[in-house]
Motif scaffolding. Structure first.
Motif, PDB file in Angstrom:
ATOM      1  N   LEU A  50      17.495  15.398   2.604  1.00  0.00           N
ATOM      2  CA  LEU A  50      17.057  15.249   4.444  1.00  0.00           C
ATOM      3  C   LEU A  50      16.039  14.231   3.331  1.00  0.00           C
ATOM      4  N   PRO A  51      15.987  13.256   3.643  1.00  0.00           N
ATOM      5  CA  PRO A  51      14.858  12.187   3.377  1.00  0.00           C
ATOM      6  C   PRO A  51      13.995  12.416   4.118  1.00  0.00           C
ATOM      7  N   SER A  52      12.420  12.629   3.288  1.00  0.00           N
ATOM      8  CA  SER A  52      10.844  12.738   4.027  1.00  0.00           C
ATOM      9  C   SER A  52      10.388  11.725   4.339  1.00  0.00           C
ATOM     10  N   PRO A  53       9.854  12.100   5.663  1.00  0.00           N
ATOM     11  CA  PRO A  53       9.160  10.765   5.918  1.00  0.00           C
ATOM     12  C   PRO A  53       8.360   9.984   5.451  1.00  0.00           C
ATOM     13  N   PRO A  54       8.441   8.282   5.967  1.00  0.00           N
ATOM     14  CA  PRO A  54       7.536   7.755   4.934  1.00  0.00           C
ATOM     15  C   PRO A  54       5.982   8.116   5.264  1.00  0.00           C
ATOM     16  N   GLN A  55       5.696   9.209   4.079  1.00  0.00           N
ATOM     17  CA  GLN A  55       4.078   9.032   4.664  1.00  0.00           C
ATOM     18  C   GLN A  55       3.079   7.813   4.564  1.00  0.00           C
ATOM     19  N   LEU A  56       3.423   7.081   3.903  1.00  0.00           N
ATOM     20  CA  LEU A  56       2.254   6.040   3.458  1.00  0.00           C
ATOM     21  C   LEU A  56       2.017   5.441   3.942  1.00  0.00           C
ATOM     22  N   TYR A  57       3.260   5.242   5.170  1.00  0.00           N
ATOM     23  CA  TYR A  57       3.324   4.501   6.568  1.00  0.00           C
ATOM     24  C   TYR A  57       2.889   5.236   7.420  1.00  0.00           C
ATOM     25  N   LEU A  58       3.068   6.369   7.643  1.00  0.00           N
ATOM     26  CA  LEU A  58       2.820   7.188   8.864  1.00  0.00           C
ATOM     27  C   LEU A  58       1.183   7.141   8.396  1.00  0.00           C
ATOM     28  N   ARG A  59       0.263   7.189   7.735  1.00  0.00           N
ATOM     29  CA  ARG A  59      -1.063   7.497   6.893  1.00  0.00           C
ATOM     30  C   ARG A  59      -1.003   6.242   7.525  1.00  0.00           C
ATOM     31  N   LEU A  60      -0.792   4.582   7.644  1.00  0.00           N
ATOM     32  CA  LEU A  60      -1.095   3.803   7.551  1.00  0.00           C
ATOM     33  C   LEU A  60      -0.876   3.875   9.533  1.00  0.00           C
ATOM     34  N   ARG A 104      -6.666  -0.183   0.367  1.00  0.00           N
ATOM     35  CA  ARG A 104      -7.018   1.434   0.459  1.00  0.00           C
ATOM     36  C   ARG A 104      -6.131   1.663  -0.030  1.00  0.00           C
ATOM     37  N   LEU A 105      -5.638   1.864   1.322  1.00  0.00           N
ATOM     38  CA  LEU A 105      -4.243   2.882   1.605  1.00  0.00           C
ATOM     39  C   LEU A 105      -2.708   2.621   0.463  1.00  0.00           C
ATOM     40  N   VAL A 106      -2.828   1.601   0.756  1.00  0.00           N
ATOM     41  CA  VAL A 106      -1.426   1.522   0.497  1.00  0.00           C
ATOM     42  C   VAL A 106      -1.754   1.501  -1.665  1.00  0.00           C
ATOM     43  N   SER A 107      -2.328   1.182  -1.845  1.00  0.00           N
ATOM     44  CA  SER A 107      -2.416   0.916  -3.603  1.00  0.00           C
ATOM     45  C   SER A 107      -3.373   2.628  -4.110  1.00  0.00           C
ATOM     46  N   GLY A 108      -2.760   3.706  -3.076  1.00  0.00           N
ATOM     47  CA  GLY A 108      -2.863   4.863  -3.969  1.00  0.00           C
ATOM     48  C   GLY A 108      -1.838   5.187  -4.435  1.00  0.00           C
ATOM     49  N   ASP A 109      -0.635   4.625  -3.288  1.00  0.00           N
ATOM     50  CA  ASP A 109       0.627   5.044  -3.643  1.00  0.00           C
ATOM     51  C   ASP A 109       0.828   4.074  -5.198  1.00  0.00           C
ATOM     52  N   PRO A 110       0.982   3.802  -6.297  1.00  0.00           N
ATOM     53  CA  PRO A 110       1.313   1.898  -7.560  1.00  0.00           C
ATOM     54  C   PRO A 110       2.378   1.961  -7.268  1.00  0.00           C
ATOM     55  N   ALA A 111       3.664   2.523  -7.198  1.00  0.00           N
ATOM     56  CA  ALA A 111       4.479   2.396  -7.308  1.00  0.00           C
ATOM     57  C   ALA A 111       5.208   1.244  -5.891  1.00  0.00           C
ATOM     58  N   ALA A 166       3.336  -1.778  -5.958  1.00  0.00           N
ATOM     59  CA  ALA A 166       4.197  -2.568  -6.456  1.00  0.00           C
ATOM     60  C   ALA A 166       5.190  -3.455  -6.066  1.00  0.00           C
ATOM     61  N   LYS A 167       6.569  -2.762  -5.822  1.00  0.00           N
ATOM     62  CA  LYS A 167       7.251  -3.141  -4.905  1.00  0.00           C
ATOM     63  C   LYS A 167       6.921  -4.005  -3.692  1.00  0.00           C
ATOM     64  N   VAL A 168       5.734  -3.673  -3.075  1.00  0.00           N
ATOM     65  CA  VAL A 168       4.892  -4.237  -1.632  1.00  0.00           C
ATOM     66  C   VAL A 168       5.004  -5.896  -1.614  1.00  0.00           C
ATOM     67  N   LEU A 169       3.560  -6.039  -3.267  1.00  0.00           N
ATOM     68  CA  LEU A 169       3.278  -7.313  -3.871  1.00  0.00           C
ATOM     69  C   LEU A 169       4.428  -8.414  -4.689  1.00  0.00           C
ATOM     70  N   LEU A 208       6.238  -4.125   5.801  1.00  0.00           N
ATOM     71  CA  LEU A 208       6.661  -4.266   3.912  1.00  0.00           C
ATOM     72  C   LEU A 208       6.297  -3.300   3.175  1.00  0.00           C
ATOM     73  N   VAL A 209       5.232  -2.402   3.832  1.00  0.00           N
ATOM     74  CA  VAL A 209       5.878  -0.534   3.399  1.00  0.00           C
ATOM     75  C   VAL A 209       6.365   0.275   3.251  1.00  0.00           C
ATOM     76  N   LEU A 210       6.712  -0.312   5.305  1.00  0.00           N
ATOM     77  CA  LEU A 210       7.826   0.660   5.218  1.00  0.00           C
ATOM     78  C   LEU A 210       9.095   0.525   4.845  1.00  0.00           C
ATOM     79  N   ALA A 211       9.804  -0.967   4.770  1.00  0.00           N
ATOM     80  CA  ALA A 211      10.729  -1.871   3.818  1.00  0.00           C
ATOM     81  C   ALA A 211      10.211  -0.565   2.457  1.00  0.00           C
ATOM     82  N   SER A 212       9.209  -0.725   1.812  1.00  0.00           N
ATOM     83  CA  SER A 212       9.375  -0.140   0.410  1.00  0.00           C
ATOM     84  C   SER A 212       9.668   1.242   0.048  1.00  0.00           C
ATOM     85  N   GLU A 213       9.376   1.782   1.206  1.00  0.00           N
ATOM     86  CA  GLU A 213       9.406   3.933   1.174  1.00  0.00           C
ATOM     87  C   GLU A 213      11.072   3.831   1.382  1.00  0.00           C
ATOM     88  N   VAL A 214      11.597   3.263   2.336  1.00  0.00           N
ATOM     89  CA  VAL A 214      11.893   3.274   3.060  1.00  0.00           C
ATOM     90  C   VAL A 214      13.651   3.184   2.076  1.00  0.00           C
TER      91      VAL A 214
END
Length: 368
Positions: free
Chosen positions: A137-147, A164-171, A174-177, A209-215
């Motif tokens: 089961l996919p875990s919650p989108p942690q970066l989105y929730l922190r944001l 700064r928050l988003v850049s903490g997850d390089p992958a 990159a998808k967001v950019l 965009l962060v949410l889409a990139s994670e999901v």
């Protein structure tokens, strides 16, 4: 609702357990200090919510949560983790919801209350059991929730803070950019860094965009065209946002972005396909809504995802988030919305404009 707390009094003080017991009129609350006692209780009779603290004396929290998943797949599993930390790798996938220590009473009550709302909305025990048994089961989108947490707790959060928050997850960064620089968002102007993305696109768009990139990076069912799924989601998100007043536009945008998330889960049925006799798999709309409820997203989003294929089933009789997501997802997929529903909610006259806007969005490439 039957609730079990597992952990010592340092995590679950007697006063907190008593508060939970008193506030829910039909909540039955129990507590135990160790995993062995909890296992015996879980084996004895059904439970609705199991809340497990960190540092059990006799077994890892992940082991207990895994056993709960096996024995009581229909139970919602909540893990309490050391405050501010990312959930440990072993627990990700075992728990549906994460809460930080020290455990704030209002946060715990909100989490349990929302799980009760979810059960009322999607009162299908078979659905709960099947979703509960999904091993990955996919875990919650942690970066989105922190944001979201940063934006909710500090109204002065700046573009630099968000970047700064988003850049903490390089992958994910990159998808967001990559999405920011698609013709769909950039209008031909190159976005070279995340701070520029926040400034140019706005916090709400960057958040989605962060949410889409994670999901759409989640592991999930095989054979799913993630690129097509993401493109449809982004088109629908823009459409839904346009259909709603400013006060609810962001709810609509997020709900449309997540409306087909159930297709990423194994063992679900694509509701766009004809129903085959004997196919008792849960439909992707309700399965996706149930997952989002376990993640703790707002109820209007959960309801919109659950009923976007059949908006007349929604408890909201006016054209609101559920209606906007229904129309947006239909137009983004090249389907016809339910005109009887649109007529009943007084917005049928706007369908032509929405269809024109959908066509203009669909003609815009997503990838750079």
């Amino acid at each position: 609702m039957r609730i079990l707390f597992v952990g010592d009094e340092a995590v679950f003080p007697a006063s907190l357990v008593e508060l939970v017991s008193e506030l829910g009129a039909d909540w039955t609350v129990e507590s135990c200090a160790d995993g062995g006692t909890a296992m015996a209780r879980v084996s004895a009779s059904p439970l609705d919510v199991v809340v497990v603290g960190p540092g059990l004396p006799d077994m890892p929290a992940a082991t207990l949560l895994g056993q709960v998943r096996t024995l009581r797949a229909e139970a919602s599993r909540v893990a309490v983790i050391d405050g501010g930390q990312t959930p440990p790798t072993r627990i990700i996938g075992m728990a549906h919801r994460f809460l930080p220590t020290p455990l704030a009473p209002e946060l715990l009550l909100e989490a349990i209350g929302s799980l009760e709302e979810l059960r009322d909305l999607l009162g299908n025990p078979l659905l709960r059991e099947r979703i509960g048994r999904v091993e990955q089961l996919p875990s919650p989108p942690q970066l989105y929730l922190r944001l979201m947490n940063a934006l909710e707790t500090d109204e002065h959060t700046s573009a630099t803070d968000i970047a700064r928050l988003v850049s903490g997850d390089p992958a994910i960064a990159a998808k967001v950019l990559q999405l920011c620089n698609s013709a769909y968002f950039s209008n031909g102007r190159t976005i070279t860094d995340l701070r520029a993305a926040v400034t140019r696109l706005g916090i709400a768009t960057l958040r989605d965009l962060v949410l889409a990139s994670e999901v759409f990076s989640l592991p999930g069912a095989a054979g799913v065209d993630r690129s097509a799924l993401q493109q449809r989601a982004l088109v629908a998100s823009r459409l839904a946002k346009r259909m709603l007043p400013e006060s609810s536009a962001e709810l609509g945008a997020t709900a449309a972005l997540l409306a087909d998330i159930g297709l990423l889960l194994p063992g679900v049925r694509d509701e766009r396909q004809p129903l085959v006799d004997g196919d008792d798999r849960p439909g992707h709309a309700e399965a996706g809504a149930y997952l989002l409820g376990l993640w703790g997203l707002p109820m209007p989003i959960i309801e919109a995802v659950a009923f976007h294929r059949a908006p007349s089933r929604s408890s909201t009789r006016s054209f609101w988030v559920t209606g906007a997501v229904h129309v947006a997802m239909a137009l983004a997929a090249g389907e016809e919305p339910d005109e009887a529903y649109l007529s009943r909610t007084g917005v049928l006259s706007r369908l032509g404009d929405w269809r024109d806007y959908a066509e203009s969005l669909s003609a815009t490439p997503m990838a750079a």
